[in-house]
Motif scaffolding. Structure first.
Motif, PDB file in Angstrom:
ATOM      1  N   ALA A  45      55.346  -7.909 -15.446  1.00 42.86           N
ATOM      2  CA  ALA A  45      55.795  -8.817 -14.387  1.00 42.86           C
ATOM      3  C   ALA A  45      55.118  -8.489 -13.067  1.00 42.86           C
ATOM      4  O   ALA A  45      54.727  -9.391 -12.310  1.00 42.86           O
ATOM      5  N   ALA A  46      54.943  -7.209 -12.770  1.00 49.72           N
ATOM      6  CA  ALA A  46      54.329  -6.801 -11.509  1.00 49.72           C
ATOM      7  C   ALA A  46      52.870  -7.224 -11.448  1.00 49.72           C
ATOM      8  O   ALA A  46      52.384  -7.691 -10.411  1.00 49.72           O
TER       9      ALA A  46
ATOM     10  N   GLY B 241      48.591 -13.406 -10.005  1.00 51.76           N
ATOM     11  CA  GLY B 241      48.687 -14.814 -10.369  1.00 51.76           C
ATOM     12  C   GLY B 241      47.933 -15.141 -11.636  1.00 51.76           C
ATOM     13  O   GLY B 241      47.766 -16.309 -11.988  1.00 51.76           O
ATOM     14  N   VAL B 242      47.470 -14.113 -12.339  1.00 49.91           N
ATOM     15  CA  VAL B 242      46.691 -14.300 -13.567  1.00 49.91           C
ATOM     16  C   VAL B 242      47.594 -14.053 -14.771  1.00 49.91           C
ATOM     17  O   VAL B 242      48.350 -13.079 -14.816  1.00 49.91           O
ATOM     18  N   ALA B 243      47.524 -14.955 -15.747  1.00 47.44           N
ATOM     19  CA  ALA B 243      48.299 -14.780 -16.969  1.00 47.44           C
ATOM     20  C   ALA B 243      47.731 -13.618 -17.768  1.00 47.44           C
ATOM     21  O   ALA B 243      46.513 -13.493 -17.934  1.00 47.44           O
ATOM     22  N   ILE B 244      48.597 -12.751 -18.253  1.00 53.52           N
ATOM     23  CA  ILE B 244      48.142 -11.589 -19.013  1.00 53.52           C
ATOM     24  C   ILE B 244      48.949 -11.454 -20.290  1.00 53.52           C
ATOM     25  O   ILE B 244      50.037 -12.023 -20.433  1.00 53.52           O
ATOM     26  N   SER B 245      48.404 -10.671 -21.218  1.00 53.45           N
ATOM     27  CA  SER B 245      49.110 -10.313 -22.445  1.00 53.45           C
ATOM     28  C   SER B 245      49.185  -8.800 -22.517  1.00 53.45           C
ATOM     29  O   SER B 245      48.289  -8.093 -22.032  1.00 53.45           O
ATOM     30  N   THR B 246      50.259  -8.287 -23.121  1.00 53.66           N
ATOM     31  CA  THR B 246      50.426  -6.845 -23.251  1.00 53.66           C
ATOM     32  C   THR B 246      50.843  -6.497 -24.670  1.00 53.66           C
ATOM     33  O   THR B 246      51.383  -7.330 -25.404  1.00 53.66           O
ATOM     34  N   ALA B 247      50.594  -5.260 -25.039  1.00 55.64           N
ATOM     35  CA  ALA B 247      51.091  -4.713 -26.303  1.00 55.64           C
ATOM     36  C   ALA B 247      51.452  -3.261 -26.046  1.00 55.64           C
ATOM     37  O   ALA B 247      50.751  -2.561 -25.313  1.00 55.64           O
TER      38      ALA B 247
ATOM     39  N   ILE C 127      45.171  -3.586  -9.727  1.00 56.23           N
ATOM     40  CA  ILE C 127      45.911  -3.353 -10.971  1.00 56.23           C
ATOM     41  C   ILE C 127      45.789  -1.894 -11.396  1.00 56.23           C
ATOM     42  O   ILE C 127      46.773  -1.247 -11.771  1.00 56.23           O
ATOM     43  N   GLU C 128      44.574  -1.372 -11.305  1.00 56.01           N
ATOM     44  CA  GLU C 128      44.360   0.011 -11.720  1.00 56.01           C
ATOM     45  C   GLU C 128      45.176   0.988 -10.874  1.00 56.01           C
ATOM     46  O   GLU C 128      45.800   1.922 -11.396  1.00 56.01           O
ATOM     47  N   GLN C 129      45.188   0.760  -9.569  1.00 55.68           N
ATOM     48  CA  GLN C 129      45.944   1.648  -8.688  1.00 55.68           C
ATOM     49  C   GLN C 129      47.446   1.542  -8.954  1.00 55.68           C
ATOM     50  O   GLN C 129      48.166   2.551  -8.946  1.00 55.68           O
TER      51      GLN C 129
END
Length: 529
Positions: free
Chosen positions: A217-218, A224-230, A177-179
């Protein structure tokens, strides 16, 4: 250990774990399954009720208790990295998941899994430090971006990302994710992991390949992990203003540390308010420094054998602006928002002036002044400090430095060089809160200080706690062998004072000896600090 773990929980736990523990609200283990004896060094038999906290190191105890307080019966927390075992020198690292069951609200269940089972890299002080360094570098790059590129606030957004509750990211997913975030970030270096399951990235507004929706989305597709964003709009948040930028960095820091009111949802709904209110607090603090709206009080530190004042610690009292609620909040905010170095400069200069004033009256005591670990990580501050001490070298018998907020220190080796520079000029250096959090034994090896102040948490209950007395004795013995003096804090009763004197603590501080006051009893003070 009479309670029985429900079969459904037991079966699920052992799909991912090596050990399952059931404990009460006081963390006493009531039931244990797995290779308990060979792994933890305890026997899982009725009547042998070990307290789980006794199997953890000091850092692990605080971390476990803090997470346990967040359990509601409807959530699961973890993995929490813990070093677990009966013996101090043979603890093994585990990732711990903890939960409560709705049917057993007074019980805590913990599943312990070895790091490799969870796909986690085994941690080390170096690896942990690297995450913190990368986070701080991201904040530095963020500020530099808005300082160096006028108008950039109209081009970019800042998006924060967090794995949803109950979701875990392993080391490989974190790295991937970081990359990816760096690849879509503005300039290629304005993205970072800010904690185990949280990230932040600066990206272009108008670019569909790096929009907030595309990024979300990426990440979901890759893990495959559910995430939240702001997402924070740079222009509407006025990030070209220096104080607003500091407010944004403060908000991201609080987001990383899971501070109340700075979760993804709050940032999504109230980012403008959060940044605006924080920027107002930044301006209020700057005004306090500009006006010199603070005073110093002095608390005596007493020679335990001679029972005379050895020196004083200078403590700050602010004329609080309305937006600040307490003295502690004021200092903490200055630490978090990156203004503590300006404050430390102001306090050191005021103490120097006070010492010179008293010398002009015929006698000056020793005074210790606090300097934050964050300030001592700033090259500009270090340069100014060394120059100031060299200019005032004649005060070396009267002025000493006390390193506070040691958790802010990212490079012990670099700080060790600074400490030796200060001592080389002739000034003594103390390490505050020894034994608490980050201020552990490795600090003694790296910093070579003159004295340590033992954290008051070990002293407060030491009269009645054999465990705390054992810790105190070991600390004092180690320091004595290293030629380092010891100061005991939080001495409030004669029993405290007598105990610390018997153990061999050199100096004592606390209400038993005197509260902080505006006056200095110079006639009773030993000259050297």
């Amino acid at each position: 250990m009479s309670l029985k773990v429900p079969n459904r929980f037991l079966g699920y736990a052992f799909c991912v774990g090596d050990l399952l523990l059931e404990m009460d609200s006081e963390f006493t283990i009531k039931n244990a399954d797995g290779a308990v004896k060979s792994t933890l060094g305890i026997l899982a038999v009725p009547g042998n009720e070990t307290n789980f906290l006794d199997l953890l190191d000091i850092k692990g105890r605080g971390l476990f208790k803090k997470n346990a307080e967040k359990l509601t019966g409807a959530n699961r927390l973890g993995p929490i990295r813990l070093n677990v075992g009966m013996d101090a020198d043979s603890k093994e690292e585990f990732g711990a998941f903890i939960a409560k069951l709705p049917s057993e609200p007074d019980m805590i269940y913990a599943v312990l899994s070895r790091p490799q089972r969870l796909g986690m890299e085994e941690s080390s002080p170096t690896a942990t430090m690297l995450v913190e360094e990368k986070k701080q570098q991201f904040f530095s790059n963020l500020e530099k971006l808005f300082e160096d590129e006028p108008g950039v606030e109209d081009k970019v957004q800042v998006t924060v990302i967090e794995a949803d509750e109950g979701q875990e990211l392993n080391a490989g997913q974190q790295s991937n994710i970081e990359q990816y975030l760096k690849s879509v970030s503005y300039g290629g270096k304005t993205a970072s992991r800010v904690s185990d399951d949280k990230f932040a990235v600066v990206h272009e507004k108008a670019n569909d390949n790096s929009s907030a929706d595309t990024i979300r989305a990426a990440v979901v597709q890759a893990t495959g992990v559910a995430i939240s964003t702001a997402t924070i709009d740079a222009a509407s948040s006025n990030l070209s203003d220096k104080d607003s930028m500091k407010a944004l960095v403060f908000s991201l820091q609080q987001f990383a540390e899971e501070s109340e009111g700075f979760d993804v949802g709050s940032i999504e709904e109230n980012c403008g308010t959060l940044i605006g209110e924080t920027a107002e607090r930044v301006r209020a603090f700057r005004q306090v420094l500009s006006d010199g709206a603070f005073s110093l009080v002095y608390q005596p530190i007493v020679d335990m054998k001679r029972l005379s004042t050895h020196h004083f610690e200078a403590l700050t009292r602010f004329d609080l602006p309305e937006i600040m609620k307490s003295q502690w909040e004021m200092i903490r905010f200055a630490e978090d928002v990156g203004l503590i170095d300006d404050f430390d400069r102001a306090v050191i200069n005021r103490v120097i002036n006070k010492i010179r004033e008293l010398m002009g009256q015929g006698a000056a005591p020793g005074i210790a002044v606090n300097v934050s670990g964050r300030s001592l990580s700033d090259p500009e501050f270090i340069k100014d400090l060394i120059e100031l001490l060299e200019e005032n070298q004649d005060l070396s018998d009267h002025l000493s430095l006390e390193i506070t907020e040691s958790a802010r220190i990212l490079d012990l080796k670099a700080l060790g060089i600074v400490v030796q520079q200060v001592r080389g000029i002739g000034f003594k250096v103390y390490l505050d809160d020894f034994g608490a959090g980050a201020a552990g034994f490795q600090y003694l090896k790296s910093l070579r200080v003159d004295a340590v102040k033992i954290d008051g948490a070990y002293i407060k209950d030491a009269v009645d706690s054999a465990e705390d007395r054992a810790f105190l004795r070991s600390m004092v013995m180690l320091c004595r062998e290293l030629g380092i003096e010891t100061v005991g804090e939080w001495i409030e009763t004669r029993e405290h004072a007598d105990l610390l004197k018997d153990i061999g603590v050199d100096y004592g501080q606390g209400y038993f000896y005197g509260k902080p006051t505006n006056g200095l009893m110079s006639a009773r003070v030993a000259k050297s600090a």
